[in-house]
Design a protein around this motif. Structure first.
Motif, PDB file in Angstrom:
ATOM      1  N   LEU A  35       2.585  14.956 -62.101  1.00 21.95           N
ATOM      2  CA  LEU A  35       2.763  13.645 -61.481  1.00 21.95           C
ATOM      3  C   LEU A  35       1.471  12.839 -61.517  1.00 21.95           C
ATOM      4  O   LEU A  35       1.480  11.635 -61.808  1.00 21.95           O
ATOM      5  CB  LEU A  35       3.237  13.821 -60.036  1.00 21.95           C
ATOM      6  CG  LEU A  35       3.467  12.542 -59.235  1.00 21.95           C
ATOM      7  CD1 LEU A  35       4.591  11.711 -59.847  1.00 21.95           C
ATOM      8  CD2 LEU A  35       3.791  12.880 -57.778  1.00 21.95           C
ATOM      9  N   ILE A  68       9.822  17.909 -57.621  1.00 19.02           N
ATOM     10  CA  ILE A  68       9.196  18.063 -56.300  1.00 19.02           C
ATOM     11  C   ILE A  68      10.252  18.006 -55.199  1.00 19.02           C
ATOM     12  O   ILE A  68      10.236  18.795 -54.245  1.00 19.02           O
ATOM     13  CB  ILE A  68       8.109  16.987 -56.098  1.00 19.02           C
ATOM     14  CG1 ILE A  68       6.915  17.286 -57.012  1.00 19.02           C
ATOM     15  CG2 ILE A  68       7.661  16.935 -54.639  1.00 19.02           C
ATOM     16  CD1 ILE A  68       5.900  16.155 -57.091  1.00 19.02           C
ATOM     17  N   SER A  76      11.176  21.424 -53.154  1.00 10.78           N
ATOM     18  CA  SER A  76      10.352  21.352 -51.936  1.00 10.78           C
ATOM     19  C   SER A  76      10.713  22.434 -50.917  1.00 10.78           C
ATOM     20  O   SER A  76       9.805  23.027 -50.302  1.00 10.78           O
ATOM     21  CB  SER A  76      10.430  19.955 -51.313  1.00 10.78           C
ATOM     22  OG  SER A  76      11.772  19.604 -51.038  1.00 10.78           O
ATOM     23  N   SER A 113       8.959  14.842 -62.691  1.00 11.13           N
ATOM     24  CA  SER A 113       8.094  15.508 -61.706  1.00 11.13           C
ATOM     25  C   SER A 113       8.550  15.200 -60.290  1.00 11.13           C
ATOM     26  O   SER A 113       8.606  16.092 -59.431  1.00 11.13           O
ATOM     27  CB  SER A 113       6.635  15.063 -61.889  1.00 11.13           C
ATOM     28  OG  SER A 113       6.115  15.507 -63.111  1.00 11.13           O
ATOM     29  N   PHE A 118       2.827  18.602 -59.261  1.00 14.39           N
ATOM     30  CA  PHE A 118       1.887  17.587 -58.782  1.00 14.39           C
ATOM     31  C   PHE A 118       0.831  17.281 -59.846  1.00 14.39           C
ATOM     32  O   PHE A 118       0.408  16.133 -59.985  1.00 14.39           O
ATOM     33  CB  PHE A 118       1.236  18.054 -57.476  1.00 14.39           C
ATOM     34  CG  PHE A 118       2.186  18.102 -56.314  1.00 14.39           C
ATOM     35  CD1 PHE A 118       2.481  16.943 -55.602  1.00 14.39           C
ATOM     36  CD2 PHE A 118       2.805  19.282 -55.946  1.00 14.39           C
ATOM     37  CE1 PHE A 118       3.366  16.977 -54.528  1.00 14.39           C
ATOM     38  CE2 PHE A 118       3.684  19.330 -54.879  1.00 14.39           C
ATOM     39  CZ  PHE A 118       3.977  18.177 -54.170  1.00 14.39           C
ATOM     40  N   ASN A 119       0.399  18.302 -60.590  1.00 12.17           N
ATOM     41  CA  ASN A 119      -0.494  18.050 -61.719  1.00 12.17           C
ATOM     42  C   ASN A 119       0.149  17.084 -62.717  1.00 12.17           C
ATOM     43  O   ASN A 119      -0.499  16.160 -63.222  1.00 12.17           O
ATOM     44  CB  ASN A 119      -0.829  19.355 -62.459  1.00 12.17           C
ATOM     45  CG  ASN A 119      -1.894  20.165 -61.756  1.00 12.17           C
ATOM     46  OD1 ASN A 119      -1.609  21.222 -61.206  1.00 12.17           O
ATOM     47  ND2 ASN A 119      -3.129  19.697 -61.753  1.00 12.17           N
TER      48      ASN A 119
END
Length: 510
Positions: free
Chosen positions: A414, A328, A332, A324, A411-412
């Motif tokens: 992570l 990201i 990004s 994750s 992000f979920n």
């Protein structure tokens, strides 16, 4: 002894057939007593497997550290020869391995360190004997400090035993306060359940906590209180109970010969993320010893195992965190550009939050880039997005086609509400032809036996996008169940690597 193999009686093929005929897995409402009991069992527990596994790592680290420190003090300060490194590491690993084969990591042994004192000493001495023999055979024993290894023998044993004294106190404390236990529910009441409960309670150093009994029979045929434990409800209510309480095991207390009734129960229970065992305590049928698992000396037949459990769950969580963070960082720039494009294209928030079904049917909040006009967004997903849907913005069409709208789900993953790989979560009110998905596919909620994922086996096999037919929902569920039954870290890695390639096919994405 009867040589009937239970794997033939309840084979994987027979179990899969349950999906075709299973009753609806929509849970029934709990009575007040069952709800109170479930609420008290809502916290996670430490399993014995995790405790003993952690101790293995700690003991290896303690032995390795003690050897290195003694080398620095007695041989060469602030440096480390490669041959010493290898011998100390190999000796530490050999000691842990020998203790494993000597059953020194069983919970009963960990709770009684003084009873295993001589066994641990013998294992540690055998480790040094093996190192000495290896050094003699390789003619290198003269190259090593006898003083340093003599001191390591004493310091290593003291360190291990002190660690086990501490662990014994912790285990007893965890057992008293319910922190370390396996929670079991008995399915089926009456005399058979009473005999099973008595047998389990008589086992020394028992980590099983019986949380109650569930039975479809009325009070005349199945008493409301069995061996001091209350009957909390029916089997249908057990499904809701197990989604509130943290239950580890369901023990079906029915005769093995009552195959039809056992299968009827399994039709309802197999959707739950728990171990399901069939009591063989009072059965006249006897199988080969390897066919059983045991609570102490009480035999059980394994029907279903909880998927991705114990150390597997630790490995999968570490996989999610590492990849994750990589995702990201890599994506990004795309996420920043997408956020700007959404803001310029239409009014409203950049992110869209939606309630979806998570692990064990819990509701989670999933993040996506907003792809619809803010005043026409559909958080409940009652109306499926179709080709040329007027609710979708210009930017939304592109990011949905390319799956860029899913990138915030890194992000979920992570933070832990999603896994990177798993069955894709659906909105709680998602429908097909005015029917909820659970009403279209029997056993649909078995997808939730593991944490849902950002990507999944179904998606890379072409089952993504609009679920406009019942057949598509069934096929997606079938692929998800295959993933659950065949999970491994390599399988996750394969799915993750194939995802960008398969996303190039945008035929069903709009």
């Amino acid at each position: 002894m009867n040589d009937i193999d239970p794997a033939r009686r309840f084979s994987p093929e027979a179990v899969r057939k349950l999906r075709d005929s299973t009753e609806s897995d929509r849970p029934a409402a709990l009575n007040e007593m069952a709800r109170q009991v479930a609420a008290q069992l809502g916290h996670e527990t430490i399993t014995p497997v995790m405790v003993s596994g952690t101790l293995r790592i700690l003991e290896f680290a303690v032995l390795l550290a003690s050897g290195v420190v003694l080398y620095w003090f007695l041989v060469a300060p602030n440096q480390m020869a490669t041959d010493y490194w290898l011998v100390i590491a190999a000796g530490s690993l050999a000691a842990v391995t020998f203790m494993e084969f000597s059953d020194c990591y069983q919970i009963a042994a960990l709770m009684r360190p003084f009873a295993t004192f001589s066994r641990i000493l013998l294992v540690w001495a055998a480790t040094f004997a093996l190192m000495a023999l290896t050094g003699f055979m390789l003619k290198v024993s003269a190259d090593f400090s006898r003083l340093m290894f003599g001191m390591w023998f004493l310091a290593g044993f003291v360190a291990i035993f002190a660690l086990r004294l501490v662990m014994a106190r912790l285990i007893r404390r965890w057992a008293r306060n319910g922190r370390m236990e396996r929670r079991a529910v008995i399915v089926g009441g009456g005399k058979a359940a009473e005999d099973l409960i008595r047998a389990v309670e008589q086992q020394p150093y028992n980590d099983i906590r019986i949380c109650g009994i569930f039975d479809d029979r009325d009070d005349k045929r199945s008493p409301p209180l069995v061996a001091g434990y209350p009957k909390l409800g029916t089997v249908s209510e057990l499904i809701e109970f197990a989604r509130i309480a943290r239950i580890d095991m369901l023990i079906v207390s029915l005769p093995i010969t009552a195959e039809q009734r056992v299968l009827q129960l399994l039709k309802k229970l197999w959707v739950l993320p728990v171990d399901i065992r069939l009591s063989a305590h009072s059965s006249s049928l006897q199988f080969r010893p390897r066919a059983y698992s045991y609570i102490g000396s009480v035999p059980l037949l394994d029907i279903f195992d909880k998927p991705i459990n114990d150390w597997d769950s630790v490995a999968k969580r570490a996989f999610d965190i590492v990849f994750s963070l990589i995702g990201i960082v890599l994506f990004s720039p795309i996420m920043v550009a997408t956020a700007i494009a959404i803001k310029l294209d239409s009014k409203g928030p950049i992110l869209f939050k939606q309630k979806r079904h998570g692990f064990n049917n819990e509701e989670i909040e999933v993040y996506k880039f907003r792809s619809m006009y803010a005043d026409q967004s559909d958080p409940t997903a009652k109306k499926t997005v179709t080709r040329d849907d007027p609710r979708v913005t210009r930017v939304g069409r592109f990011i949905r086609k390319t799956s860029i709208d899913e990138l915030p789900q890194f992000f979920n993953a992570l933070f832990g509400s999603l896994s990177l790989v798993g069955p894709r979560p659906h909105a709680v009110a998602a429908q097909s032809h005015n029917l909820l998905y659970a009403e279209v596919v029997d056993g649909y909620f078995a997808r939730h036996k593991v944490k849902p994922g950002v990507t999944g086996w179904a998606q890379i096999n072409g089952w993504r996008g609009e679920m406009d037919t019942n057949e598509k929902i069934r096929m997606r569920t079938e692929y998800d169940l295959y993933y659950i039954e065949n999970w491994s870290l390599l399988f996750d890695l394969r799915i993750l690597l194939l995802t960008p390639i398969r996303l190039l096919n945008t035929e069903n994405a709009y």
